[in-house]
Design a protein around this motif. Structure first.
Motif, PDB file in Angstrom:
ATOM      1  N   PRO A 121     -22.368 -15.406 -48.518  1.00 53.09           N
ATOM      2  CA  PRO A 121     -21.073 -15.691 -47.888  1.00 53.09           C
ATOM      3  C   PRO A 121     -19.870 -15.256 -48.735  1.00 53.09           C
ATOM      4  CG  PRO A 121     -22.585 -17.508 -47.515  1.00 53.09           C
ATOM      5  CD  PRO A 121     -23.254 -16.585 -48.493  1.00 53.09           C
ATOM      6  N   PRO A 122     -19.782 -15.653 -50.014  1.00 54.87           N
ATOM      7  CA  PRO A 122     -18.650 -15.160 -50.809  1.00 54.87           C
ATOM      8  C   PRO A 122     -18.739 -13.674 -51.134  1.00 54.87           C
ATOM      9  CG  PRO A 122     -20.097 -16.539 -52.153  1.00 54.87           C
ATOM     10  CD  PRO A 122     -20.562 -16.678 -50.748  1.00 54.87           C
ATOM     11  N   ALA A 123     -19.966 -13.128 -51.236  1.00 48.70           N
ATOM     12  CA  ALA A 123     -20.093 -11.693 -51.529  1.00 48.70           C
ATOM     13  C   ALA A 123     -19.566 -10.853 -50.374  1.00 48.70           C
ATOM     14  CB  ALA A 123     -21.554 -11.347 -51.814  1.00 48.70           C
ATOM     15  N   TYR A 124     -19.931 -11.192 -49.138  1.00 51.97           N
ATOM     16  CA  TYR A 124     -19.408 -10.463 -47.980  1.00 51.97           C
ATOM     17  C   TYR A 124     -17.888 -10.541 -47.935  1.00 51.97           C
ATOM     18  CZ  TYR A 124     -24.121 -10.112 -45.958  1.00 51.97           C
ATOM     19  OH  TYR A 124     -25.439  -9.820 -45.721  1.00 51.97           O
ATOM     20  N   SER A 125     -17.351 -11.727 -48.232  1.00 56.60           N
ATOM     21  CA  SER A 125     -15.903 -11.907 -48.214  1.00 56.60           C
ATOM     22  C   SER A 125     -15.229 -11.035 -49.263  1.00 56.60           C
ATOM     23  CB  SER A 125     -15.572 -13.382 -48.444  1.00 56.60           C
ATOM     24  OG  SER A 125     -14.180 -13.595 -48.472  1.00 56.60           O
ATOM     25  N   LEU A 136     -16.548  -0.038 -44.734  1.00 54.22           N
ATOM     26  CA  LEU A 136     -17.178  -1.324 -44.944  1.00 54.22           C
ATOM     27  C   LEU A 136     -18.680  -1.286 -44.684  1.00 54.22           C
ATOM     28  CD1 LEU A 136     -16.618  -4.249 -45.714  1.00 54.22           C
ATOM     29  CD2 LEU A 136     -16.132  -4.731 -43.307  1.00 54.22           C
ATOM     30  N   GLY A 137     -19.103  -0.550 -43.654  1.00 50.82           N
ATOM     31  CA  GLY A 137     -20.526  -0.468 -43.341  1.00 50.82           C
ATOM     32  C   GLY A 137     -21.326   0.128 -44.482  1.00 50.82           C
ATOM     33  N   THR A 138     -20.804   1.190 -45.073  1.00 52.27           N
ATOM     34  CA  THR A 138     -21.496   1.813 -46.201  1.00 52.27           C
ATOM     35  C   THR A 138     -21.535   0.867 -47.397  1.00 52.27           C
ATOM     36  OG1 THR A 138     -20.747   3.990 -45.457  1.00 52.27           O
ATOM     37  CG2 THR A 138     -21.540   3.812 -47.724  1.00 52.27           C
ATOM     38  N   ALA A 139     -20.395   0.201 -47.680  1.00 56.12           N
ATOM     39  CA  ALA A 139     -20.334  -0.711 -48.817  1.00 56.12           C
ATOM     40  C   ALA A 139     -21.313  -1.871 -48.655  1.00 56.12           C
ATOM     41  CB  ALA A 139     -18.905  -1.240 -48.980  1.00 56.12           C
ATOM     42  N   ILE A 140     -21.334  -2.474 -47.462  1.00 52.14           N
ATOM     43  CA  ILE A 140     -22.252  -3.589 -47.237  1.00 52.14           C
ATOM     44  C   ILE A 140     -23.689  -3.075 -47.175  1.00 52.14           C
ATOM     45  CG2 ILE A 140     -22.927  -5.375 -45.587  1.00 52.14           C
ATOM     46  CD1 ILE A 140     -20.053  -5.949 -45.087  1.00 52.14           C
ATOM     47  N   GLY A 141     -23.874  -1.841 -46.725  1.00 55.54           N
ATOM     48  CA  GLY A 141     -25.206  -1.246 -46.760  1.00 55.54           C
ATOM     49  C   GLY A 141     -25.725  -1.130 -48.187  1.00 55.54           C
ATOM     50  N   GLY A 292     -26.087   1.841 -42.542  1.00 54.96           N
ATOM     51  CA  GLY A 292     -24.684   1.504 -42.797  1.00 54.96           C
ATOM     52  C   GLY A 292     -23.781   2.714 -42.720  1.00 54.96           C
ATOM     53  N   TRP A 293     -24.220   3.829 -43.293  1.00 54.41           N
ATOM     54  CA  TRP A 293     -23.424   5.057 -43.256  1.00 54.41           C
ATOM     55  C   TRP A 293     -23.259   5.567 -41.826  1.00 54.41           C
ATOM     56  CZ3 TRP A 293     -25.038   9.930 -41.558  1.00 54.41           C
ATOM     57  CH2 TRP A 293     -24.136  10.977 -41.791  1.00 54.41           C
ATOM     58  N   PHE A 346     -33.186  -0.749 -41.362  1.00 53.58           N
ATOM     59  CA  PHE A 346     -32.175   0.172 -40.839  1.00 53.58           C
ATOM     60  C   PHE A 346     -30.914  -0.537 -40.343  1.00 53.58           C
ATOM     61  CE2 PHE A 346     -30.434   3.130 -37.638  1.00 53.58           C
ATOM     62  CZ  PHE A 346     -30.364   4.287 -38.406  1.00 53.58           C
ATOM     63  N   GLY A 347     -31.055  -1.697 -39.714  1.00 54.06           N
ATOM     64  CA  GLY A 347     -29.909  -2.326 -39.084  1.00 54.06           C
ATOM     65  C   GLY A 347     -29.165  -3.345 -39.903  1.00 54.06           C
ATOM     66  N   PHE A 348     -29.633  -3.675 -41.113  1.00 54.68           N
ATOM     67  CA  PHE A 348     -29.082  -4.865 -41.757  1.00 54.68           C
ATOM     68  C   PHE A 348     -27.767  -4.655 -42.480  1.00 54.68           C
ATOM     69  CE2 PHE A 348     -32.976  -6.734 -40.495  1.00 54.68           C
ATOM     70  CZ  PHE A 348     -32.612  -8.054 -40.280  1.00 54.68           C
ATOM     71  N   GLY A 349     -27.491  -3.459 -42.982  1.00 49.92           N
ATOM     72  CA  GLY A 349     -26.157  -3.197 -43.501  1.00 49.92           C
ATOM     73  C   GLY A 349     -25.139  -3.220 -42.381  1.00 49.92           C
ATOM     74  N   ALA A 350     -25.499  -2.618 -41.248  1.00 52.50           N
ATOM     75  CA  ALA A 350     -24.612  -2.614 -40.093  1.00 52.50           C
ATOM     76  C   ALA A 350     -24.427  -4.011 -39.529  1.00 52.50           C
ATOM     77  CB  ALA A 350     -25.179  -1.676 -39.018  1.00 52.50           C
ATOM     78  N   ALA A 351     -25.474  -4.846 -39.576  1.00 54.30           N
ATOM     79  CA  ALA A 351     -25.379  -6.200 -39.032  1.00 54.30           C
ATOM     80  C   ALA A 351     -24.324  -7.020 -39.765  1.00 54.30           C
ATOM     81  CB  ALA A 351     -26.743  -6.889 -39.137  1.00 54.30           C
TER      82      ALA A 351
END
Length: 360
Positions: A121-125, A136-141, A292-293, A346-351
């Motif tokens: 939770p704090p990491a995503y924030s 953001l998608g690439t970074a969270i990926g 994510g990319w 495959f979908g979890f960075g995008a999620a």
């Protein structure tokens, strides 16, 4: 156009450190997958009890505590929440190595779940405040690849350590006394996390909302948060329920495929760790980063639901790959693991990025 406060070099440094924390969490979490048989034997427990040890003891507290910890992350320093969580789960992993019975090990795994609830939770924030939306998608990926890199390392490291400490003869550890070989594994992987906690504590806290142009130090009132979720209940429910069901399958797969390969196909723990761990750390990582990319690329092309489309592609590919894997002969089993590992991630960075986009 990039937000004025976007500093690529430091932003990627933060993501890298948080990703390493995620790696550490999954090493501590997934190491059980290679130690099912010795733990069952020494504690005289069933497969069902082992499942509760790997699933319920961890997941209930990990999931439920995510809500208050997420709210806390809106109010106080996020890096300190993460550092405290790492320290807690590292200590509880080490304490798993001191358990003398099932109840003690169950309680220690609850502690691991409590500690790990303080990471995402704090990491995503923080990541959302370090990166503009189109990156953001690439970074969270990259952050999310910690799931698969950590799981792969857990399998490879666990297989190697299991080989080094194999057998039934107890080990004598200074200041602790006689312990079983699987307990030594918990001690080896648990305590180094304390150094990582100190590293995370050195990160700079970003300004909240910096990438949205609405930088603020005051969190939204809880009532406003609830009203927003109610107004967009379809999006939140569809996203969370859908990805939760995918995660349920993936966790069951990750925990029990190693045991299944040993029982049905005669693989040794070392062979499982080397092969399954290597594929997870390579093709699992490739899947989450590529997903994510690609989500970011589709977003820039004008698809507002790009991240959810990536999730649909991932689950469709995972279903097909699972059928291929389960029907593969023993001689092809090593290669049949590759597509299922790739599409599972495959979908979890995008999620995770989709939730950041849905939420103000």
């Amino acid at each position: 156009m990039n937000a004025p406060e976007y500093r690529p070099r430091y932003s990627w440094y933060v993501v890298t450190v948080l990703m390493l924390a995620y790696v550490c969490s999954f090493v501590d979490r997934q190491i059980l997958a290679l130690m099912v048989e010795p733990i069952r034997r020494d504690l005289a427990i069933s497969d069902t009890q082992m499942s509760l040890l790997m699933g319920l003891s961890f997941a209930v507290f990990y999931s439920l505590l995510g809500l208050p910890i997420g709210r806390l992350a809106d109010r106080v320093s996020r890096r300190w929440i993460i550092a405290a969580g790492i320290a807690l789960w590292s200590v509880m992993t080490a304490l798993s190595g001191l358990a003398r019975n099932y109840s003690q090990l169950f309680l220690a795994r609850i502690g691991v779940g409590v500690g790990e609830a303080g990471l995402s939770p704090p990491a995503y924030s923080m990541i959302a405040d370090y990166f503009p939306r189109d990156r953001l998608g690439t970074a969270i990926g990259v952050y999310s690849l910690g799931i698969y890199l950590g799981s792969g390392i857990a399998l490879m490291l666990g297989g190697w350590i299991t080989g080094q400490v194999s057998g039934d003869t107890p080990w004598t550890v200074p200041l602790i006394g006689a312990v079983r070989p699987w307990q030594v594994v918990f001690l080896i992987i648990g305590l180094p996390g304390l150094l990582l906690a100190l590293w995370v504590a050195t990160l700079k806290e970003p300004r909240r909302g910096a990438m949205s142009g609405r930088a603020t130090t005051a969190p939204l009132p809880l009532g406003e948060v609830v009203r927003y979720i109610r107004a967009h209940a379809g999006a939140f429910l569809g996203h969370n329920l859908g990805f939760a069901l995918i995660a349920m399958v993936n966790y069951a797969w990750a925990y029990w495929v190693p045991t299944w390969l040993q029982r049905i196909h005669g693989w040794t723990p070392q062979h499982v760790g080397l092969v399954y761990g290597f594929w997870t750390a390579t093709f699992g990582v490739a899947g989450v980063v590529l997903g994510g990319w690609l989500g970011d690329r589709l977003t820039r092309r004008g698809y507002p639901d790009a991240k959810l489309r990536i999730g649909l592609v991932g689950i469709a590919g995972e279903l097909a790959a699972a059928l291929l894997f389960l029907s593969a002969p023993t001689g092809m089993m090593e290669w049949a693991l590759i597509p299922s590992t790739f599409f599972a991630s495959f979908g979890f960075g995008a999620a995770a990025a989709a939730i950041q986009e849905i939420s103000p």
